[in-house]
Design a protein around this motif. Structure first.
Motif, PDB file in Angstrom:
ATOM      1  N   ARG A 150      40.297  27.391  39.420  1.00 30.02           N
ATOM      2  CA  ARG A 150      40.886  26.067  39.569  1.00 30.02           C
ATOM      3  C   ARG A 150      40.776  25.638  41.006  1.00 30.02           C
ATOM      4  O   ARG A 150      40.986  26.413  41.925  1.00 30.02           O
ATOM      5  CB  ARG A 150      42.345  26.084  39.110  1.00 30.02           C
ATOM      6  CG  ARG A 150      42.441  26.359  37.617  1.00 30.02           C
ATOM      7  CD  ARG A 150      43.865  26.363  37.144  1.00 30.02           C
ATOM      8  NE  ARG A 150      43.901  26.620  35.714  1.00 30.02           N
ATOM      9  CZ  ARG A 150      45.023  26.768  35.028  1.00 30.02           C
ATOM     10  NH1 ARG A 150      46.183  26.690  35.643  1.00 30.02           N
ATOM     11  NH2 ARG A 150      44.973  26.997  33.732  1.00 30.02           N
ATOM     12  N   ARG A 151      40.476  24.383  41.200  1.00 24.61           N
ATOM     13  CA  ARG A 151      40.041  23.935  42.521  1.00 24.61           C
ATOM     14  C   ARG A 151      41.212  23.466  43.378  1.00 24.61           C
ATOM     15  O   ARG A 151      41.318  22.321  43.762  1.00 24.61           O
ATOM     16  CB  ARG A 151      39.018  22.826  42.401  1.00 24.61           C
ATOM     17  CG  ARG A 151      37.940  22.934  41.349  1.00 24.61           C
ATOM     18  CD  ARG A 151      37.491  24.259  40.923  1.00 24.61           C
ATOM     19  NE  ARG A 151      36.506  24.077  39.855  1.00 24.61           N
ATOM     20  CZ  ARG A 151      36.204  24.987  39.007  1.00 24.61           C
ATOM     21  NH1 ARG A 151      36.764  26.154  39.071  1.00 24.61           N
ATOM     22  NH2 ARG A 151      35.317  24.766  38.078  1.00 24.61           N
ATOM     23  N   ALA A 170      38.783  13.908  36.796  1.00 30.66           N
ATOM     24  CA  ALA A 170      38.566  14.872  37.871  1.00 30.66           C
ATOM     25  C   ALA A 170      37.475  14.371  38.797  1.00 30.66           C
ATOM     26  O   ALA A 170      36.546  13.683  38.366  1.00 30.66           O
ATOM     27  CB  ALA A 170      38.173  16.223  37.288  1.00 30.66           C
ATOM     28  N   SER A 222      36.110  20.579  41.578  1.00 31.86           N
ATOM     29  CA  SER A 222      37.485  20.346  41.154  1.00 31.86           C
ATOM     30  C   SER A 222      37.509  19.706  39.773  1.00 31.86           C
ATOM     31  O   SER A 222      36.896  18.677  39.534  1.00 31.86           O
ATOM     32  CB  SER A 222      38.207  19.438  42.145  1.00 31.86           C
ATOM     33  OG  SER A 222      39.499  19.135  41.667  1.00 31.86           O
ATOM     34  N   GLY A 223      38.234  20.341  38.860  1.00 31.62           N
ATOM     35  CA  GLY A 223      38.417  19.769  37.538  1.00 31.62           C
ATOM     36  C   GLY A 223      39.868  19.408  37.260  1.00 31.62           C
ATOM     37  O   GLY A 223      40.223  19.042  36.149  1.00 31.62           O
ATOM     38  N   VAL A 224      40.729  19.499  38.265  1.00 33.78           N
ATOM     39  CA  VAL A 224      42.163  19.268  38.072  1.00 33.78           C
ATOM     40  C   VAL A 224      42.453  17.772  38.027  1.00 33.78           C
ATOM     41  O   VAL A 224      42.052  17.017  38.906  1.00 33.78           O
ATOM     42  CB  VAL A 224      42.973  19.934  39.197  1.00 33.78           C
ATOM     43  CG1 VAL A 224      44.457  19.623  39.046  1.00 33.78           C
ATOM     44  CG2 VAL A 224      42.744  21.441  39.191  1.00 33.78           C
ATOM     45  N   GLU A 265      48.533  23.359  36.049  1.00 35.65           N
ATOM     46  CA  GLU A 265      47.437  22.412  36.267  1.00 35.65           C
ATOM     47  C   GLU A 265      46.746  22.063  34.954  1.00 35.65           C
ATOM     48  O   GLU A 265      46.594  22.899  34.065  1.00 35.65           O
ATOM     49  CB  GLU A 265      46.418  23.001  37.241  1.00 35.65           C
ATOM     50  CG  GLU A 265      46.968  23.160  38.643  1.00 35.65           C
ATOM     51  CD  GLU A 265      46.050  23.980  39.523  1.00 35.65           C
ATOM     52  OE1 GLU A 265      45.154  24.659  38.970  1.00 35.65           O
ATOM     53  OE2 GLU A 265      46.211  23.950  40.749  1.00 35.65           O
ATOM     54  N   GLU A 314      43.169  20.681  33.500  1.00 37.39           N
ATOM     55  CA  GLU A 314      41.780  20.553  33.931  1.00 37.39           C
ATOM     56  C   GLU A 314      40.953  19.719  32.970  1.00 37.39           C
ATOM     57  O   GLU A 314      41.154  19.753  31.753  1.00 37.39           O
ATOM     58  CB  GLU A 314      41.139  21.933  34.075  1.00 37.39           C
ATOM     59  CG  GLU A 314      41.685  22.741  35.228  1.00 37.39           C
ATOM     60  CD  GLU A 314      40.811  23.945  35.514  1.00 37.39           C
ATOM     61  OE1 GLU A 314      39.630  23.748  35.837  1.00 37.39           O
ATOM     62  OE2 GLU A 314      41.304  25.063  35.393  1.00 37.39           O
ATOM     63  N   ASP A 315      40.028  18.986  33.530  1.00 34.69           N
ATOM     64  CA  ASP A 315      39.028  18.245  32.767  1.00 34.69           C
ATOM     65  C   ASP A 315      37.837  19.172  32.584  1.00 34.69           C
ATOM     66  O   ASP A 315      37.095  19.440  33.525  1.00 34.69           O
ATOM     67  CB  ASP A 315      38.630  16.978  33.528  1.00 34.69           C
ATOM     68  CG  ASP A 315      37.545  16.185  32.826  1.00 34.69           C
ATOM     69  OD1 ASP A 315      37.058  16.630  31.769  1.00 34.69           O
ATOM     70  OD2 ASP A 315      37.182  15.106  33.335  1.00 34.69           O
ATOM     71  N   HIS A 316      37.643  19.680  31.376  1.00 36.94           N
ATOM     72  CA  HIS A 316      36.584  20.657  31.142  1.00 36.94           C
ATOM     73  C   HIS A 316      35.214  20.020  30.940  1.00 36.94           C
ATOM     74  O   HIS A 316      34.255  20.710  30.620  1.00 36.94           O
ATOM     75  CB  HIS A 316      36.941  21.533  29.942  1.00 36.94           C
ATOM     76  CG  HIS A 316      38.171  22.345  30.158  1.00 36.94           C
ATOM     77  ND1 HIS A 316      38.390  23.057  31.307  1.00 36.94           N
ATOM     78  CD2 HIS A 316      39.274  22.542  29.380  1.00 36.94           C
ATOM     79  CE1 HIS A 316      39.557  23.670  31.227  1.00 36.94           C
ATOM     80  NE2 HIS A 316      40.112  23.369  30.071  1.00 36.94           N
ATOM     81  N   GLY A 373      37.672  25.828  29.195  1.00 32.55           N
ATOM     82  CA  GLY A 373      37.911  26.394  30.518  1.00 32.55           C
ATOM     83  C   GLY A 373      36.942  27.483  30.876  1.00 32.55           C
ATOM     84  O   GLY A 373      37.075  28.124  31.904  1.00 32.55           O
TER      85      GLY A 373
END
Length: 496
Positions: free
Chosen positions: A47-48, A117, A381-383, A392, A394-396, A421
């Motif tokens: 995670r970024r 993201a 970064s996908g957060v 968090e 995330e955009d996968h 993920g």
């Protein structure tokens, strides 16, 4: 694992801090780690955020302590260990779940509706550089698994064919234009040497060289091999012992094999054979790619580079990291760095400090950013926010990682998320910065759970024995294994 894999998959119920503590407990009994162990630990999608970026570096440091081996920038541990047990199964991470109440769980909600993201706008490499992306088989004609090394040209890829895990038996060249493959050389190793494994290879103008070791024997011993770049019968150049055998990087000049060692210092040996010689004035230096060397080794995760040295002329070029930069690394023209522990964003600039730019949404990988032709490789970064528990979200749909070309300013996504993920990519295993990035689009992340006795689960030796039943889940990768998607950096045009 196929290649030096930097993948990702969710870890259920454990943080990186838990992993660090567990690894530290196992340090005394852990066997020699193999080349891809850190890449496997990074299989959890990083995670970024600053917190997770710091945790990855902590894990890297613990692994280096456990193995007593050399942590390297382009594949982590260079000493391939083969069939023996390793600290953990690199393709699966188990975690226990403590039963909870049956009440409803909070529904994840983004912090802002419709947030995307930063990495969502990154176009795939196949769209940005279509001529540089191709498909290749993941196995040789006789079923041996391929491990990409580096590119020889805009269409030719150097591959190691492995009969078993990390046991390379030959080198092959795959031509992406003609879709043909040619055996460059067999890599049998010396007769009578047990536990021998071929290690890093490197490509020069006329020759390909590599070294081998016996990593599971505890011996300080290595040998060097050479074959013409056009192919033929490989020939052993010579053997070394002691400090000279603690090889960290290898290269080849017109007439010698050259290598640097863990503690710094560069040696050479004539391709015709003979006694090794330490190159004067190289104390503390580490080979980057012949004839270039730097003053940072591959264990120096947080140390910034201060010089670049031409070993043919011994001319030294000063490198000055901008204020606040850590893990600052330079190629021949461009440098990449990240902020201190409070800011892990990526900065790119020329060696003289000019043309500085910040790359939003990209995060450093702990000293493993620099590839061939000064390309950068970074996490994305996908957060997009946090749920009601503060976790968090995330955009996968974002790429697993990104390639950045500082010469043109172009950015391209690599790897393919499986929507859960998970996802991963590999980078070539050449000693010099590699020109190959690849991934298997058919791999997917799966999660299986079962109820087990809590006492049967792994735990630190000084921890109390738990009782009762618990839910144990395993996240692993499966599928794929038929072909790789490859980005060849030598096929990317360097003009706007």
């Amino acid at each position: 694992m196929d290649g030096s894999w930097d993948g990702a998959g969710p870890v259920d119920g454990r943080s990186e801090a838990d992993l660090v503590r567990t690894l530290a407990k196992a340090a005394d009994s852990a066997p020699e780690p193999v080349r891809d162990l850190l890449g496997a630990i990074e299989r959890r999608r990083v995670r970024r955020t600053r917190r997770r970026a710091q945790s990855i570096l902590a894990v890297a440091a613990v692994i280096a302590v456990i193995g007593g081996g050399t942590a390297v920038a382009r594949g982590v541990f260079p000493h391939r260990g083969g069939e023996g047990p390793i600290l953990a199964d690199a393709t699966a991470t188990a975690a226990a779940e403590t039963p909870t109440s049956s009440g409803p769980k909070p529904t994840p909600k983004p912090s802002r509706s419709g947030t995307r993201a930063p990495g969502a706008a990154i176009r795939p490499a196949a769209e940005v550089w279509p001529a540089a992306v191709s498909k290749i088989p993941a196995k040789s004609a006789d079923g041996w698994k391929y491990r990409p090394i580096t590119a020889l040209s805009a269409t030719e890829l150097l591959l190691a064919a492995e009969s078993s895990f990390e046991k390379a038996g030959r080198l092959e060249v795959y031509d992406t234009a003609s879709r043909s493959r040619t055996v460059l050389a067999e890599t049998p190793g010396p007769e009578g040497v047990k536990g021998y494994f071929m290690q890093s290879a490197d490509v020069g103008a006329e020759h390909v060289v590599w070294y081998g070791t016996t990593p599971n024997n505890g011996d300080k011993w290595a040998d060097f091999w050479v074959v013409p770049r056009s192919g033929g019968t490989a020939r052993q150049i010579g053997e070394v012992t002691g400090e000279q055998a603690e090889v960290q990087a290898v290269g080849v000049s017109a007439d010698s094999v050259v290598w640097s060692v863990d503690k710094g210092g560069i040696y050479r040996m004539p391709l015709s054979g003979g006694a090794p010689e330490r190159i004067g004035g190289t104390d503390g230096l580490h080979l980057l790619s012949w004839p270039w060397a730097t003053d940072v080794g591959e264990r120096d995760f947080q140390k910034s580079q201060t010089e670049l040295v031409n070993l043919e002329t011994m001319q030294t070029f000063e490198v000055r990291a901008s204020d606040g930069m850590t893990a600052f690394r330079c190629g021949l023209e461009w440098c990449f760095g990240s902020g201190d522990s409070e800011d892990n964003r990526v900065v790119a600039e020329r060696m003289d400090g000019s043309q500085r730019r910040t790359l939003p949404g990209l995060y450093a990988m702990g000293g493993r950013d620099l590839l061939a032709r000064d390309f950068g490789l970074f996490h994305v970064s996908g957060v997009v926010g946090r749920d009601e528990r503060g976790e968090e979200i995330e955009d996968h749909s974002v790429p697993v990682a990104a390639l950045y070309d500082p010469a043109t300013g172009k950015l391209a996504g690599i790897g393919k998320s499986d929507g859960k993920g998970g996802g991963g990519y590999g980078h070539g295993t050449s000693s010099s910065p590699t020109s190959i990035i690849y991934w298997d689009e058919e791999r997917r992340t799966v999660r299986r759970c079962e109820t087990v006795d809590a006492a049967d689960l792994p735990r630190p030796s000084d921890a109390p024995v738990p009782t009762g039943k618990t839910r144990s889940c395993e996240t692993a990768e499966e599928g794929g294994g038929k072909e790789f998607t490859v980005v060849n950096l030598l096929a990317i045009p360097r003009t706007e």
